[in-house]
Motif scaffolding. Structure first.
Motif, PDB file in Angstrom:
ATOM      1  N   ASN A   1       1.006  -1.046   0.023  1.00 40.42           N
ATOM      2  CA  ASN A   1       0.051   0.070  -0.052  1.00 40.42           C
ATOM      3  C   ASN A   1       0.910   1.330  -0.102  1.00 40.42           C
ATOM      4  O   ASN A   1       0.653   2.270   0.984  1.00 40.42           O
ATOM      5  N   GLU A   2       1.412   1.458  -1.090  1.00 41.29           N
ATOM      6  CA  GLU A   2       2.635   2.684  -1.108  1.00 41.29           C
ATOM      7  C   GLU A   2       2.252   3.351  -2.383  1.00 41.29           C
ATOM      8  O   GLU A   2       3.187   4.005  -2.871  1.00 41.29           O
ATOM      9  N   ILE A   3       0.929   3.378  -2.899  1.00 39.86           N
ATOM     10  CA  ILE A   3       0.506   3.975  -4.109  1.00 39.86           C
ATOM     11  C   ILE A   3       0.833   5.564  -3.930  1.00 39.86           C
ATOM     12  O   ILE A   3       1.109   6.093  -5.157  1.00 39.86           O
ATOM     13  N   GLU A   4       0.857   6.030  -2.920  1.00 40.55           N
ATOM     14  CA  GLU A   4       1.213   7.536  -2.830  1.00 40.55           C
ATOM     15  C   GLU A   4       2.473   7.940  -2.696  1.00 40.55           C
ATOM     16  O   GLU A   4       3.072   8.921  -3.314  1.00 40.55           O
ATOM     17  N   ASN A   5       3.461   6.864  -2.693  1.00 46.01           N
ATOM     18  CA  ASN A   5       4.840   7.101  -2.697  1.00 46.01           C
ATOM     19  C   ASN A   5       5.589   6.609  -3.798  1.00 46.01           C
ATOM     20  O   ASN A   5       6.828   7.050  -4.456  1.00 46.01           O
TER      21      ASN A   5
END
Length: 243
Positions: free
Chosen positions: A12-16
């Motif tokens: 869950n690192e879609i923002e980074n």
């Protein structure tokens, strides 16, 4: 192909993930990147697949079936790297808590100065941690002090997760015998490297708590470290085959 691989585990690192990949790819050392994604429901892997079109032959993705722990992700990545010709393998977080600008320092500290492990240390020049709650800072700092006391390693930041390994370290450690999945994984890798006599160096970094996404840290991870360190020390005396 580059001689250095940066391994970035994700959940869950879609923002980074897009920003961190673009930043790592921007340096003149031509780092290759391997993302190991544990079936992130937010679509992290889909972003990586799209970016592979921009960085063919330099950006790689390994997808796993579920959330299996940081340590197993890195072991997966280490074995992947050893099947190829990489001379240097770097661990790095996806969330910018590790400043990508320090990649070059870690890499060249091993390549040019001959260190087998180059560790980005939060505590070698005091406490260089930004935006962590004080309780977590103290817990991390004293965890490293505890590791020094039990293992007799001189490292100031034994739990650090920003590390450059020379290939021969990963070839010299029995990766199938790495026991710990969380916080203690970092300690185990450093301790086994220390016992085998590899040359270790710490370089000062500034660790900045993530700005986007959610931390994966929890108290059970610290518990694993406390008891894991004692087990590692006992194994070094009585179970040499595990090293």
């Amino acid at each position: 192909m580059s001689d250095v691989l940066v391994i970035i585990p994700t959940y869950n690192e879609i923002e980074n993930i897009a920003n961190i990949i673009e930043k790592v790819m921007s340096y003149p050392d031509n780092f290759d990147v391997l993302v190991i994604d544990d079936n992130s429901p937010d679509g992290t892997a889909s972003v990586v697949k799209e970016m592979q079109k921009t960085y063919p032959g330099r950006l790689f993705l390994e997808e796993r079936t579920g959330k299996q722990g940081l340590g197993t992700a890195y072991i997966h990545g280490f074995k992947w790297a050893l099947q190829r010709d990489y001379g240097y393998i770097i661990e790095m977080d996806a969330d910018f808590s590790h400043n990508p600008d320090d990649l070059t320092r870690l890499y060249h500290n091993s390549k040019d100065k001959g260190f087998d492990l180059s560790i980005g240390s939060r505590y070698i020049t005091g406490v260089n941690v930004v935006n962590w709650p004080m309780g977590r800072v103290l817990l991390s700092y004293f965890a490293s002090a505890y590791v020094r006391l039990v293992t007799r390693m001189k490292l100031r930041d034994a739990t650090a997760g920003f590390v450059c390994y020379r290939r021969r370290v990963l070839e010299g450690i029995n990766l199938d015998n790495i026991e710990f999945k969380g916080y203690a994984f970092q300690i185990e890798m450093k301790f086994k490297s220390h016992v085998k006599g590899f040359k270790i160096s710490e370089l000062p970094i500034i660790f900045i708590n993530r700005q986007l996404g959610t931390s994966k840290m929890n108290t059970s991870i610290f518990g694993e470290a406390v008891f894991g360190v004692l087990k590692l020390k006992l194994d070094s005396w009585f179970s040499k085959s595990k090293f």
